[in-house]
Design a protein around this motif. Structure first.
Motif, PDB file in Angstrom:
ATOM      1  N   GLY A   1      41.687  42.618  43.263  1.00  0.00           N
ATOM      2  CA  GLY A   1      40.959  43.263  42.170  1.00  0.00           C
ATOM      3  C   GLY A   1      41.898  44.026  41.248  1.00  0.00           C
ATOM      4  O   GLY A   1      42.127  45.222  41.424  1.00  0.00           O
ATOM      5  N   THR A   2      42.453  43.311  40.250  1.00  0.00           N
ATOM      6  CA  THR A   2      43.411  43.929  39.312  1.00  0.00           C
ATOM      7  C   THR A   2      42.680  44.687  38.217  1.00  0.00           C
ATOM      8  O   THR A   2      43.106  45.766  37.800  1.00  0.00           O
ATOM      9  CB  THR A   2      44.267  42.835  38.618  1.00  0.00           C
TER      10      THR A   2
ATOM     11  N   GLU B   1      42.971  38.608  40.434  1.00  0.00           N
ATOM     12  CA  GLU B   1      41.813  38.954  39.614  1.00  0.00           C
ATOM     13  C   GLU B   1      41.154  37.650  39.147  1.00  0.00           C
ATOM     14  O   GLU B   1      41.837  36.758  38.654  1.00  0.00           O
ATOM     15  CB  GLU B   1      42.267  39.805  38.406  1.00  0.00           C
ATOM     16  N   GLY B   2      39.835  37.608  39.302  1.00  0.00           N
ATOM     17  CA  GLY B   2      39.116  36.385  38.943  1.00  0.00           C
ATOM     18  C   GLY B   2      38.546  36.393  37.546  1.00  0.00           C
ATOM     19  O   GLY B   2      37.849  35.452  37.157  1.00  0.00           O
ATOM     20  N   ASP B   3      38.819  37.432  36.779  1.00  0.00           N
ATOM     21  CA  ASP B   3      38.320  37.477  35.398  1.00  0.00           C
ATOM     22  C   ASP B   3      39.525  37.395  34.453  1.00  0.00           C
ATOM     23  O   ASP B   3      40.303  38.351  34.336  1.00  0.00           O
ATOM     24  CB  ASP B   3      37.534  38.789  35.195  1.00  0.00           C
TER      25      ASP B   3
ATOM     26  N   PHE C   1      28.898  37.799  36.376  1.00  0.00           N
ATOM     27  CA  PHE C   1      28.759  38.425  35.053  1.00  0.00           C
ATOM     28  C   PHE C   1      29.599  37.714  33.996  1.00  0.00           C
ATOM     29  O   PHE C   1      30.054  38.309  33.047  1.00  0.00           O
ATOM     30  CB  PHE C   1      29.019  39.923  35.059  1.00  0.00           C
TER      31      PHE C   1
ATOM     32  N   TYR D   1      37.589  38.777  53.851  1.00  0.00           N
ATOM     33  CA  TYR D   1      38.941  38.918  53.286  1.00  0.00           C
ATOM     34  C   TYR D   1      39.878  39.494  54.353  1.00  0.00           C
ATOM     35  O   TYR D   1      41.006  39.052  54.518  1.00  0.00           O
ATOM     36  CB  TYR D   1      38.959  39.835  52.050  1.00  0.00           C
TER      37      TYR D   1
ATOM     38  N   ALA E   1      37.951  51.273  37.072  1.00  0.00           N
ATOM     39  CA  ALA E   1      39.298  51.526  37.623  1.00  0.00           C
ATOM     40  C   ALA E   1      39.271  52.667  38.632  1.00  0.00           C
ATOM     41  O   ALA E   1      38.369  53.506  38.615  1.00  0.00           O
ATOM     42  CB  ALA E   1      40.254  51.891  36.488  1.00  0.00           C
ATOM     43  N   VAL E   2      40.294  52.707  39.481  1.00  0.00           N
ATOM     44  CA  VAL E   2      40.400  53.831  40.418  1.00  0.00           C
ATOM     45  C   VAL E   2      40.540  55.133  39.618  1.00  0.00           C
ATOM     46  O   VAL E   2      41.192  55.149  38.572  1.00  0.00           O
ATOM     47  CB  VAL E   2      41.618  53.690  41.363  1.00  0.00           C
TER      48      VAL E   2
ATOM     49  N   VAL F   1      41.930  45.960  34.753  1.00  0.00           N
ATOM     50  CA  VAL F   1      42.869  46.180  33.648  1.00  0.00           C
ATOM     51  C   VAL F   1      44.214  46.729  34.130  1.00  0.00           C
ATOM     52  O   VAL F   1      45.045  47.160  33.334  1.00  0.00           O
ATOM     53  CB  VAL F   1      42.264  47.085  32.553  1.00  0.00           C
ATOM     54  N   GLY F   2      44.426  46.748  35.435  1.00  0.00           N
ATOM     55  CA  GLY F   2      45.778  46.994  35.956  1.00  0.00           C
ATOM     56  C   GLY F   2      46.145  48.435  36.257  1.00  0.00           C
ATOM     57  O   GLY F   2      47.305  48.729  36.540  1.00  0.00           O
TER      58      GLY F   2
ATOM     59  N   MET G   1      30.979  34.702  40.872  1.00  0.00           N
ATOM     60  CA  MET G   1      31.875  35.742  41.379  1.00  0.00           C
ATOM     61  C   MET G   1      31.313  37.138  41.148  1.00  0.00           C
ATOM     62  O   MET G   1      30.835  37.439  40.075  1.00  0.00           O
ATOM     63  CB  MET G   1      33.225  35.597  40.647  1.00  0.00           C
TER      64      MET G   1
ATOM     65  N   HIS H   1      32.389  44.332  45.928  1.00  0.00           N
ATOM     66  CA  HIS H   1      31.885  45.392  46.809  1.00  0.00           C
ATOM     67  C   HIS H   1      30.760  44.865  47.689  1.00  0.00           C
ATOM     68  O   HIS H   1      29.605  45.250  47.533  1.00  0.00           O
ATOM     69  CB  HIS H   1      31.444  46.595  45.977  1.00  0.00           C
TER      70      HIS H   1
ATOM     71  N   THR I   1      40.104  33.335  42.296  1.00  0.00           N
ATOM     72  CA  THR I   1      39.190  34.104  43.149  1.00  0.00           C
ATOM     73  C   THR I   1      39.933  34.427  44.443  1.00  0.00           C
ATOM     74  O   THR I   1      40.870  33.726  44.832  1.00  0.00           O
ATOM     75  CB  THR I   1      37.918  33.294  43.503  1.00  0.00           C
TER      76      THR I   1
ATOM     77  N   GLY J   1      37.865  44.850  45.418  1.00  0.00           N
ATOM     78  CA  GLY J   1      37.279  43.744  44.647  1.00  0.00           C
ATOM     79  C   GLY J   1      35.783  43.744  44.766  1.00  0.00           C
ATOM     80  O   GLY J   1      35.122  44.742  44.485  1.00  0.00           O
TER      81      GLY J   1
HETATM   82  C1  LIG Z   1      36.749  47.560  40.956  1.00  0.00           C
HETATM   83  S1  LIG Z   1      37.550  46.350  40.018  1.00  0.00           S
HETATM   84  C2  LIG Z   1      39.240  46.618  40.320  1.00  0.00           C
HETATM   85  C3  LIG Z   1      39.771  47.860  39.679  1.00  0.00           C
HETATM   86  C4  LIG Z   1      41.269  47.977  39.736  1.00  0.00           C
HETATM   87  N1  LIG Z   1      41.726  47.963  41.112  1.00  0.00           N
HETATM   88  C5  LIG Z   1      41.727  49.241  39.044  1.00  0.00           C
HETATM   89  O1  LIG Z   1      41.771  50.289  39.687  1.00  0.00           O
HETATM   90  O2  LIG Z   1      41.991  49.204  37.830  1.00  0.00           O
HETATM   91  C6  LIG Z   1      37.234  44.894  40.922  1.00  0.00           C
HETATM   92  C7  LIG Z   1      37.765  43.635  40.256  1.00  0.00           C
HETATM   93  O3  LIG Z   1      37.684  42.584  41.218  1.00  0.00           O
HETATM   94  C8  LIG Z   1      37.341  41.388  40.546  1.00  0.00           C
HETATM   95  N2  LIG Z   1      36.690  40.514  41.548  1.00  0.00           N
HETATM   96  C9  LIG Z   1      35.537  40.743  42.204  1.00  0.00           C
HETATM   97  N3  LIG Z   1      35.273  39.745  43.062  1.00  0.00           N
HETATM   98  C10 LIG Z   1      36.286  38.856  42.947  1.00  0.00           C
HETATM   99  C11 LIG Z   1      36.604  37.630  43.591  1.00  0.00           C
HETATM  100  N4  LIG Z   1      35.801  37.123  44.522  1.00  0.00           N
HETATM  101  N5  LIG Z   1      37.744  36.999  43.242  1.00  0.00           N
HETATM  102  C12 LIG Z   1      38.579  37.525  42.287  1.00  0.00           C
HETATM  103  N6  LIG Z   1      38.327  38.687  41.648  1.00  0.00           N
HETATM  104  C13 LIG Z   1      37.204  39.350  41.974  1.00  0.00           C
HETATM  105  C14 LIG Z   1      36.405  41.823  39.434  1.00  0.00           C
HETATM  106  O4  LIG Z   1      36.447  40.900  38.366  1.00  0.00           O
HETATM  107  C15 LIG Z   1      36.953  43.197  39.060  1.00  0.00           C
HETATM  108  O5  LIG Z   1      37.790  43.127  37.933  1.00  0.00           O
END
Ligand SMILES: C[S@@+](CC[C@H](N)C(=O)[O-])C[C@H]1O[C@@H](n2cnc3c(N)ncnc32)[C@H](O)[C@@H]1O
Length: 270
Positions: free
Chosen positions: A120-121, A143-145, A80, A202, A95-96, A123-124, A76, A194, A170, A192
């Motif tokens: 893409g959650t 969120e996949g982590d 990492f 998606y 985060a944003v 830390v929320g 994913m 990039h 995922t 999520g």
């Molecule tokens: C940029 S961060 C999100 C930041 C969040 N929106 C915020 O502003 O706090 C992207 C998140 O997407 C998750 N992610 C990336 N690819 C994914 C996938 N294929 N399935 C689920 N989660 C995924 C990553 O683990 C990461 O935590």
């Protein structure tokens, strides 16, 4: 595709600034976009909840705590799993930024969408801006982590937010499942993986649940050249009737009865 470096982003921004309309709404010939830009996007009004969300971010930025990433799929997001990541990085880089959080808040508060989705959650932080802006709406956030989602979930509890459903999965697994559960998505925030191809994939899944009144916000549209190419593919789709490029993120609308229009507008510090 690799993330663009700072110099490339800067050059890109210079090009954007030459093409975009000035602040203040001059030159926007769409009443819908003019109203949205002058009364929602461009309004810099503080809300009491912004302070609380930003206090949560600051708390993480000050801490030296690290967590071990527990991604549920090994490959994913570039893979990492097992990596140590500091909370300060998740809060400050991943985060944003505050101005985008405030934009999400204002959009969710303005449109009052019933069913909301976030890819893409982390830390929320963005989830809090969206859900707290619109208590009558319901936010699905994927969120996949597992490790980072655990941090977000604790914070959702301490904020006593009742309208968020965090889903540890995922996007690839969960999106098709959600399609059976929900009738529509009124508001979608894609932040999520990039990866330009994934972004299009998606969107293709979500598209079946979009209505005339839906809003889709895509973050990091200039993160890499393939993200920008995919953004350009999205805005060219016939069902996208209005699109707004704010440089860092873009907003898509699907309203019927209006001529297709694209706007490049200034928002935020760059
Ligand atoms: C940029 S961060 C999100 C930041 C969040 N929106 C915020 O502003 O706090 C992207 C998140 O997407 C998750 N992610 C990336 N690819 C994914 C996938 N294929 N399935 C689920 N989660 C995924 C990553 O683990 C990461 O935590």
């Amino acid at each position: 595709m690799a993330k663009r470096g700072a110099w490339e982003i800067f050059k890109n921004y210079v090009g954007f600034r030459k093409e975009c309309l000035p602040k203040g709404g001059y030159g926007i010939h769409s009443p819908f976009v003019f109203d949205l830009y002058t009364n929602v996007i461009g309004i810099n009004k503080s809300e009491p909840i912004f302070k609380a969300i930003e206090a949560y971010r600051k708390e993480m930025i000050k801490s030296d705590i690290g967590i071990i990433r527990k991604t549920i799929a090994e490959n994913m997001n570039g893979g990492f799993r097992g990596e140590l990541v500091k909370l300060k990085k998740l809060a400050s880089v991943v985060a944003v930024p505050p101005h985008l959080g405030r934009l999400l808040y204002r959009l969710a508060n303005h449109f009052k969408p019933k069913v909301m989705l976030e890819l893409g959650t982390s830390v929320g932080i963005s989830s809090l801006y969206i859900a707290l802006a619109n208590p009558e709406g319901y936010l699905y956030t994927i969120e996949g982590d597992e490790a980072v989602l655990g941090i977000a979930q604790k914070r959702f509890e301490s904020f006593n937010v009742k309208n968020i459903k965090p889903i540890c999965s995922t996007f690839e697994t969960e999106l098709p499942r959600l399609m059976d559960e929900v009738d529509k998505f009124d508001f979608v925030f894609i932040d999520g993986d990039h990866n330009g191809n994934k972004l299009l994939q998606y969107f293709d899944v979500i598209q079946n649940k979009l209505t005339d009144n839906s809003v889709v916000i895509v973050d990091d549209i200039r993160w890499s050249s393939d993200m920008e190419d995919s953004w350009n593919e999205l805005i060219a789709k016939p069902e996208v009737t209005v699109s707004i490029d704010l440089f860092r993120c873009g907003i898509l609308f699907f309203r019927g009865g209006i001529a297709k229009q694209h706007f490049k507008l200034r928002y935020g510090p760059y």
